[in-house]
Design an enzyme around this catalytic site. Structure first.
Site, PDB file in Angstrom:
ATOM      1  N   HIS A 120       0.852  -1.184   0.000  1.00  9.29           N
ATOM      2  CA  HIS A 120       0.000   0.000   0.000  1.00  9.29           C
ATOM      3  C   HIS A 120       0.888   1.235   0.000  1.00  9.29           C
ATOM      4  CE1 HIS A 120      -3.434  -2.522   0.824  1.00  9.29           C
ATOM      5  NE2 HIS A 120      -2.699  -3.128   1.747  1.00  9.29           N
ATOM      6  N   ALA A 169      15.721 -14.970  15.575  1.00  9.28           N
ATOM      7  CA  ALA A 169      14.275 -15.200  15.515  1.00  9.28           C
ATOM      8  C   ALA A 169      13.516 -13.893  15.743  1.00  9.28           C
ATOM      9  CB  ALA A 169      13.889 -16.212  16.585  1.00  9.28           C
ATOM     10  N   ARG A 175      17.065  -3.006   6.876  1.00 10.69           N
ATOM     11  CA  ARG A 175      18.275  -2.511   6.199  1.00 10.69           C
ATOM     12  C   ARG A 175      19.190  -3.700   5.939  1.00 10.69           C
ATOM     13  NH1 ARG A 175      15.574   1.175   5.207  1.00 10.69           N
ATOM     14  NH2 ARG A 175      15.633   3.284   6.040  1.00 10.69           N
ATOM     15  N   ARG A 192      27.269  -9.517  16.335  1.00  9.12           N
ATOM     16  CA  ARG A 192      28.679  -9.947  16.425  1.00  9.12           C
ATOM     17  C   ARG A 192      29.070 -10.618  15.120  1.00  9.12           C
ATOM     18  NH1 ARG A 192      28.909 -15.466  17.059  1.00  9.12           N
ATOM     19  NH2 ARG A 192      27.071 -16.501  17.914  1.00  9.12           N
TER      20      ARG A 192
HETATM   21  C1  LIG Z   1      20.446 -15.021  16.837  1.00  9.48           C
HETATM   22  C2  LIG Z   1      20.837 -16.269  17.639  1.00  9.48           C
HETATM   23  C3  LIG Z   1      21.392 -17.340  16.693  1.00  9.48           C
HETATM   24  C4  LIG Z   1      21.924 -15.731  18.569  1.00  9.48           C
HETATM   25  O1  LIG Z   1      22.397 -16.775  19.360  1.00  9.48           O
HETATM   26  P1  LIG Z   1      23.709 -16.510  20.276  1.00  9.48           P
HETATM   27  O2  LIG Z   1      24.857 -16.162  19.419  1.00  9.48           O
HETATM   28  O3  LIG Z   1      23.839 -17.679  21.179  1.00  9.48           O
HETATM   29  O4  LIG Z   1      23.369 -15.171  21.060  1.00  9.48           O
HETATM   30  P2  LIG Z   1      23.015 -14.941  22.573  1.00  9.48           P
HETATM   31  O5  LIG Z   1      21.851 -15.790  22.988  1.00  9.48           O
HETATM   32  O6  LIG Z   1      24.285 -15.067  23.352  1.00  9.48           O
HETATM   33  O7  LIG Z   1      22.536 -13.418  22.560  1.00  9.48           O
HETATM   34  C5  LIG Z   1      23.449 -12.354  22.282  1.00  9.48           C
HETATM   35  C6  LIG Z   1      22.669 -11.042  22.403  1.00  9.48           C
HETATM   36  O8  LIG Z   1      21.752 -10.966  21.319  1.00  9.48           O
HETATM   37  C7  LIG Z   1      20.414 -10.832  21.782  1.00  9.48           C
HETATM   38  N1  LIG Z   1      19.560 -11.658  20.912  1.00  9.48           N
HETATM   39  C8  LIG Z   1      19.727 -12.955  20.614  1.00  9.48           C
HETATM   40  N2  LIG Z   1      18.761 -13.386  19.779  1.00  9.48           N
HETATM   41  C9  LIG Z   1      17.965 -12.306  19.564  1.00  9.48           C
HETATM   42  C10 LIG Z   1      16.785 -12.123  18.797  1.00  9.48           C
HETATM   43  N3  LIG Z   1      16.271 -13.126  18.078  1.00  9.48           N
HETATM   44  N4  LIG Z   1      16.236 -10.897  18.784  1.00  9.48           N
HETATM   45  C11 LIG Z   1      16.769  -9.869  19.498  1.00  9.48           C
HETATM   46  N5  LIG Z   1      17.900  -9.992  20.251  1.00  9.48           N
HETATM   47  C12 LIG Z   1      18.473 -11.211  20.269  1.00  9.48           C
HETATM   48  C13 LIG Z   1      20.450 -11.362  23.211  1.00  9.48           C
HETATM   49  O9  LIG Z   1      19.420 -10.812  23.971  1.00  9.48           O
HETATM   50  C14 LIG Z   1      21.822 -10.925  23.645  1.00  9.48           C
HETATM   51  O10 LIG Z   1      21.782  -9.554  23.974  1.00  9.48           O
HETATM   52  P3  LIG Z   1      22.658  -8.956  25.204  1.00  9.48           P
HETATM   53  O11 LIG Z   1      24.099  -9.187  24.815  1.00  9.48           O
HETATM   54  O12 LIG Z   1      22.274  -7.511  25.234  1.00  9.48           O
HETATM   55  O13 LIG Z   1      22.241  -9.751  26.406  1.00  9.48           O
HETATM   56  C15 LIG Z   1      19.632 -16.869  18.423  1.00  9.48           C
HETATM   57  O14 LIG Z   1      19.287 -16.047  19.533  1.00  9.48           O
HETATM   58  C16 LIG Z   1      18.405 -17.038  17.544  1.00  9.48           C
HETATM   59  O15 LIG Z   1      17.551 -16.129  17.396  1.00  9.48           O
HETATM   60  N6  LIG Z   1      18.293 -18.225  16.907  1.00  9.48           N
HETATM   61  C17 LIG Z   1      17.280 -18.516  15.919  1.00  9.48           C
HETATM   62  C18 LIG Z   1      16.410 -19.695  16.365  1.00  9.48           C
HETATM   63  C19 LIG Z   1      15.389 -20.020  15.309  1.00  9.48           C
HETATM   64  O16 LIG Z   1      14.558 -19.214  14.964  1.00  9.48           O
HETATM   65  N7  LIG Z   1      15.473 -21.213  14.741  1.00  9.48           N
HETATM   66  C20 LIG Z   1      14.618 -21.546  13.595  1.00  9.48           C
HETATM   67  C21 LIG Z   1      14.049 -22.878  13.712  1.00  9.48           C
HETATM   68  S1  LIG Z   1      12.964 -23.190  12.337  1.00  9.48           S
END
Ligand SMILES: CC(C)(COP(=O)(O)OP(=O)(O)OC[C@H]1O[C@@H](n2cnc3c(N)ncnc32)[C@H](O)[C@@H]1OP(=O)(O)O)[C@@H](O)C(=O)NCCC(=O)NCCS
Length: 196
Positions: A120, A169, A175, A192
């Protein structure tokens, strides 16, 4: 799965793949469809799915479950959707007015949405009277090889995600994100590098 269940699942997958071909999708060898995807192509547009890619549209076939089938739609005659080889899509929506490209070995978690148009117009008056806003090449979505996008993330128009990156997730990716990083959040920001 038992041998019989395996056989039935294989036969159903072949039927769903045939259906994709009848809809006009170019389907590579070894593409599997668990559950029936929803696919529609605007006249003149194109969709291709590379070899070995799996589309999961049934909650029986993925631990997290899916809220909807895989949905692949082109909205205009110029739209192109290209999905590379050995990708995995669970209940994902790819909706293109101009173009969406997935590289090889891309994983889209449950219910991920990639949409290259706002659908839209943002300004209120034309929004009431006009349909789809115009699309430009810069609006294309490009997801490079080996990217993993976490469940329920949304990728918006004009976004590229570089090779190997992970999107957390539930992210809203508005962006572009470079390759080799973990990014997450709304809006998604780099958390990271992958190797750290
Ligand atoms: C992104 C991801 C891989 C990061 O894992 P990780 O490297 O172990 O990171 P951590 O859990 O140590 O988190 C690091 C920081 O990122 C933040 N963070 C992690 N995942 C996040 C998300 N999805 N959204 C927002 N912030 C997120 C944490 O809160 C943390 O913040 P802080 O340093 O301020 O405390 C994981 O959190 C994730 O989202 N995995 C996807 C799972 C999924 O959807 N699988 C699909 C199956 S079909």
């Amino acid at each position: 799965m038992s041998i019989v269940q395996d056989y039935v699942a294989g036969a159903l997958s072949r039927l769903n793949t045939q259906m994709l071909k009848r809809t006009g999708v170019s389907v590579g060898p070894g593409v599997r469809c668990h559950g029936r995807p929803l696919v529609s192509l605007a006249s003149g547009s194109s969709v291709s799915i590379g070899p070995g890619t799996t589309l999961i549209s049934s909650s029986k076939r993925t631990d997290l479950g899916v809220s909807r089938p895989v949905i692949i739609r082109t909205l205009t005659s110029e739209a192109r959707i290209r999905i590379g080889a050995d990708c995995g899509l669970s209940g994902s929506t790819l909706c293109a007015a101009i173009g969406i490209e997935l590289g090889n070995r891309v994983l889209l978690g449950a219910d991920v949405m990639l949409v290259d148009t706002d659908f839209h117009i943002v300004d209120a008056v034309p929004r009431r009277h006009q349909g789809l806003p115009p699309s430009y090449t810069k609006d294309m979505i490009r997801i490079a090889d080996d990217v993993f996008i976490g469940a329920r993330s949304i990728v918006l128009k004009g976004v590229s995600v570089g090779a190997g990156s992970v999107i957390g997730a539930g992210s809203v990716v508005s962006r572009s994100i470079p390759g080799g990083v973990v990014a997450a959040g709304n809006p998604a920001r780099v958390l990271r590098p992958l190797s750290a």
